[in-house]
Design an enzyme around this catalytic site. Structure first.
Site, short mmCIF file in Angstrom:
data_model
loop_
_atom_site.label_atom_id
_atom_site.label_comp_id
_atom_site.label_asym_id
_atom_site.label_seq_id
_atom_site.Cartn_x
_atom_site.Cartn_y
_atom_site.Cartn_z
N GLU A 61 41.72 44.35 33.46
CA GLU A 61 41.17 43.84 34.71
C GLU A 61 41.92 44.40 35.92
O GLU A 61 41.32 44.60 36.99
CB GLU A 61 41.23 42.30 34.71
CG GLU A 61 40.25 41.64 33.74
CD GLU A 61 38.81 41.80 34.16
OE1 GLU A 61 38.29 42.95 34.11
OE2 GLU A 61 38.19 40.80 34.54
N THR B 63 34.21 44.85 42.84
CA THR B 63 35.09 43.69 42.90
C THR B 63 36.19 43.88 43.93
O THR B 63 36.52 42.97 44.70
CB THR B 63 35.71 43.43 41.51
OG1 THR B 63 34.67 43.23 40.56
CG2 THR B 63 36.60 42.20 41.54
#
Length: 311
Positions: A131, A183
């Protein structure tokens, strides 16, 4: 080491934040799911291939699955290698946990090949390295439900403290407008300071949503699906958001909002009929504004990544 052993893993999409729970709440979905095939090798290193058309990097350090595996391999004493083939059905940049599915699926599959020597918390910790490659931040709100299934609460990242929440049966309707919201970009536009009155309202909603899940109180879940901090800013990046949300709630949705950082929008319903009616609304909205889209009507995935041995 059982070199040459192969496994396949099904890796579920996830909805992070759940409206008010920015970076701390997430749920796993039964559809869509990525597929990973992994073979344990006596040749050290990680070799990654993709069978989809997304042109994702094969360099392990630049690939989310590779980065997660590199973190795992730091704690494996024996020399070991992995050959991994990824087929993505969760489009990167969709807001449905595409990077988490690859990161989580890779470490769960590797752990299976290594005799399940690591705990679920260990696997979350490893997958967070993926991530970080994707968004620049080690967050676990997609990773944790992807690995553990269901609805999860990340009480703390450092140290990692995970709470798995029970939840009543829920139907989830998702629309993925075919636009990209990165993101990292969606994080940059967020306010750095929050008014105390907004923070208090948000805390109440988070506590209410968690209580609603635990008590299986649909009305409380619906009342708590409100975000006064993140959604007002991020929703500006998603055409049609306000209309989808308002019309879905009029049609009987409990509530919903942005899935992760977007652009996908999700709505929760108590009955399948409502979820199907909301899908029709989502289609109408995006057809009217001329943006291509994909929709899903699905349910909570309660198992997380599923691994099957090939031989």
């Amino acid at each position: 080491m059982d070199y040459g052993k192969k496994v396949t893993a099904s890796c579920p999409a996830t909805v992070a934040n759940l409206v008010c729970g920015f970076d701390i709440l997430g749920m796993a979905l039964n559809d869509p799911q990525d597929e990973i095939e992994m073979t344990l090798s006596d040749v050290p290193g990680i070799r990654i291939s993709h069978t989809d058309g997304y042109a994702l990097p094969s360099d392990p350090a630049q690939n989310v699955a590779g980065a997660a595996l590199l973190d795992l391999m730091k704690e494996v004493q024996e020399p070991v290698g992995f050959d991994i083939s990824i087929t993505k059905h969760i489009k990167p940049g969709s807001g449905l946990g595409s990077s988490a599915a690859s990161s989580a699926g890779a470490v769960v599959a590797a752990n299976h090949l290594l005799g399940n020597r690591f705990s679920s918390k260990d696997l979350v910790r490893f997958a967070m390295a993926g991530e970080k490659v994707a968004s620049g931040v080690k967050h676990a709100d997609n990773i944790t439900p992807c690995i553990m299934g269901g609805v999860t609460l990340i009480r703390s990242i450092f140290p990692l403290d995970i709470v798995q929440l029970s939840a009543p049966p829920l139907f989830v309707t998702v629309v993925h407008p075919q636009i990209e919201v990165r993101t990292s970009d969606a994080r940059q536009i967020l306010r750095k300071e929050v008014l105390l009155k907004d923070a208090i309202r948000q805390w109440g909603n988070i506590a209410g949503l968690v209580s609603g899940f635990l008590q299986k109180d649909y009305d409380l879940i619906g009342r708590s699906l409100e975000d006064v901090i993140i959604e007002p800013v991020r929703s500006m990046l998603i055409p049609g958001f306000d209309e989808v949300k308002s019309r879905s709630k009029e049609a009987g949705a409990l509530g919903g909002g942005i899935s992760g950082s977007g652009p996908s929008i999700f709505m929760l319903s108590r009955e399948s009929e409502t979820a199907i009616a909301i899908e029709v609304i989502m289609k109408e909205v995006f057809q009217s504004i001329g943006i291509d889209y994909k929709t899903y009507v699905t349910t909570l995935n309660t198992t997380g990544v599923k691994v099957k041995s090939e031989y």
